[in-house]
Design a protein around this motif. Structure first.
Motif, short mmCIF file in Angstrom:
data_model
loop_
_atom_site.label_atom_id
_atom_site.label_comp_id
_atom_site.label_asym_id
_atom_site.label_seq_id
_atom_site.Cartn_x
_atom_site.Cartn_y
_atom_site.Cartn_z
N THR A 102 9.97 -20.56 -10.27
CA THR A 102 8.83 -20.30 -11.15
C THR A 102 8.71 -18.80 -11.43
O THR A 102 9.23 -17.96 -10.68
N VAL A 103 7.99 -18.49 -12.50
CA VAL A 103 7.72 -17.10 -12.87
C VAL A 103 7.02 -16.38 -11.72
O VAL A 103 7.37 -15.25 -11.36
N ARG A 104 6.02 -17.02 -11.12
CA ARG A 104 5.28 -16.40 -10.03
C ARG A 104 6.21 -16.00 -8.88
O ARG A 104 6.12 -14.88 -8.34
N GLU A 105 7.11 -16.89 -8.52
CA GLU A 105 8.02 -16.60 -7.41
C GLU A 105 8.99 -15.48 -7.74
O GLU A 105 9.34 -14.67 -6.87
N ASP A 106 9.42 -15.42 -9.00
CA ASP A 106 10.29 -14.31 -9.40
C ASP A 106 9.58 -12.97 -9.27
O ASP A 106 10.14 -12.01 -8.74
N VAL A 107 8.34 -12.91 -9.75
CA VAL A 107 7.59 -11.65 -9.72
C VAL A 107 7.22 -11.28 -8.28
O VAL A 107 7.16 -10.09 -7.93
N ALA A 108 7.00 -12.29 -7.44
CA ALA A 108 6.62 -12.04 -6.04
C ALA A 108 7.80 -11.63 -5.18
O ALA A 108 7.61 -11.06 -4.09
N PHE A 109 9.02 -11.90 -5.62
CA PHE A 109 10.19 -11.76 -4.76
C PHE A 109 10.32 -10.34 -4.19
O PHE A 109 10.47 -10.16 -2.97
N GLY A 110 10.27 -9.33 -5.05
CA GLY A 110 10.46 -7.96 -4.58
C GLY A 110 9.36 -7.50 -3.64
O GLY A 110 9.66 -7.02 -2.52
N PRO A 111 8.08 -7.61 -4.03
CA PRO A 111 7.01 -7.19 -3.12
C PRO A 111 7.02 -7.96 -1.80
O PRO A 111 6.74 -7.39 -0.75
N ALA A 112 7.34 -9.27 -1.84
CA ALA A 112 7.39 -10.05 -0.61
C ALA A 112 8.50 -9.55 0.30
O ALA A 112 8.32 -9.43 1.52
N ALA A 113 9.64 -9.23 -0.29
CA ALA A 113 10.75 -8.70 0.50
C ALA A 113 10.39 -7.35 1.12
O ALA A 113 10.90 -6.99 2.19
N ALA A 114 9.47 -6.62 0.44
CA ALA A 114 9.03 -5.33 0.97
C ALA A 114 7.90 -5.47 1.99
O ALA A 114 7.40 -4.47 2.52
N GLY A 115 7.47 -6.72 2.25
CA GLY A 115 6.50 -6.95 3.31
C GLY A 115 5.09 -7.28 2.86
O GLY A 115 4.21 -7.50 3.70
N LEU A 116 4.87 -7.36 1.54
CA LEU A 116 3.53 -7.70 1.06
C LEU A 116 3.29 -9.20 1.24
O LEU A 116 4.18 -10.02 0.99
N LYS A 117 2.08 -9.58 1.67
CA LYS A 117 1.79 -10.98 1.96
C LYS A 117 0.40 -11.37 1.46
O LYS A 117 -0.43 -10.52 1.14
N GLY A 118 0.15 -12.67 1.44
CA GLY A 118 -1.19 -13.22 1.26
C GLY A 118 -1.86 -12.78 -0.03
O GLY A 118 -1.24 -12.72 -1.10
N ALA A 119 -3.15 -12.48 0.07
CA ALA A 119 -3.96 -12.15 -1.10
C ALA A 119 -3.45 -10.90 -1.80
O ALA A 119 -3.51 -10.80 -3.04
N ALA A 120 -2.95 -9.93 -1.03
CA ALA A 120 -2.44 -8.70 -1.63
C ALA A 120 -1.22 -8.98 -2.51
O ALA A 120 -1.08 -8.43 -3.59
N LEU A 121 -0.36 -9.90 -2.04
CA LEU A 121 0.81 -10.28 -2.83
C LEU A 121 0.38 -11.02 -4.09
O LEU A 121 0.89 -10.75 -5.19
#
Length: 258
Positions: A102-121
């Motif tokens: 999904t689009v959301r998962e694509d956009v979240a991929f980089g920040p999540a890999a950098a350690g961002l989680k939860g509401a901030a992500l």
């Protein structure tokens, strides 16, 4: 043009020279500075060294002479992780950057890999999609989107990393006129430094007050885009051609930079 203050520089390139392992010398000593918030076009014929230069900005290529500094940080092994967060590259083909369901998962991929989680992500993803006008498409599969929409999502994947510099490789290629205009409006609205590599000279004039011409591995010209495109001798010398009937001097007088 007044020299850009180094204290406000997003990007400084000094004496950059590079040869590939086969001996081909691609860059012969490139020097320029881009200030924070500037939008600058990188122009030049095929084979001028544009891709080689861009790949030095986040350390994909290295080992040559000279130096590259991003937001005051040298592009070297010590700072590579930070530099790669600060230099976001949007490739010509958005499908090179979109690979999640999904689009959301694509956009979240980089920040999540950098350690961002939860509401901030979630907030980071929402903000990035809103900036490119794709907030309503978060749950869509990227391959169901139009080419122009996929390019905007690709920009969002980079913006989600909160870069210092957004590097765009031929951003207008393969876009229909409406998508081209929509992307231009988005790029004008962003509060990041933009380096746009393009053969689309009217697009460069529309979006970038300043241009660099890279030719034979050196910066052959650096100045206001309208002035460079109006210099017929300069354009001819570096194999740059405007569309038939396009007059940058008329456009300069009638188009306001947004």
């Amino acid at each position: 043009m007044d020299p850009v203050s180094t204290t406000a520089a997003s990007l400084e390139v000094s004496g950059l020279a590079f040869a590939y392992p086969d001996g081909h010398q691609a860059l012969f000593g490139v020097d320029f500075t881009i200030g924070r918030g500037e939008r600058v076009a990188l122009l030049g014929p095929n084979g001028a060294g544009k891709t080689t230069l861009v790949l030095h900005l986040n350390g994909i290529l290295g080992g040559g002479a000279g130096a590259v500094t991003v937001a005051g940080l040298p592009v070297d092994k010590r700072h590579m992780a930070t530099v790669r967060q600060k230099v976001g590259i949007v490739f010509q083909d958005p499908d090179d950057q979109l690979f999640m369901p999904t689009v959301r998962e694509d956009v979240a991929f980089g920040p999540a890999a950098a350690g961002l989680k939860g509401a901030a992500l979630e907030e980071r993803v929402r903000h990035a999609l809103d900036r490119v006008g794709m907030g309503d498409f978060a749950d869509r599969p990227p391959h169901h989107l139009s080419f122009g929409q996929r390019r905007r999502v690709a920009v969002a994947t980079v913006l989600a990393m909160e870069p210092e510099i957004l590097v765009l490789d031929e951003p207008s290629s393969n876009l229909d006129p409406a998508s081209r205009r929509e992307l231009a409006d988005i790029l004008r609205s962003l509060d990041v430094t933009v380096l746009m590599v393009t053969h689309d000279l009217p697009y460069a004039l529309e979006l970038c007050p300043r241009s660099l011409i890279l030719s034979d591995g050196v910066i052959a010209a650096d100045g206001p885009t309208a002035d460079l495109l109006s210099d017929e001798e300069l354009m001819r010398a570096h194999r740059l051609e405007l569309p038939f009937g396009f007059d940058p001097r008329v456009t300069k007088l009638t188009k306001k930079d947004g």
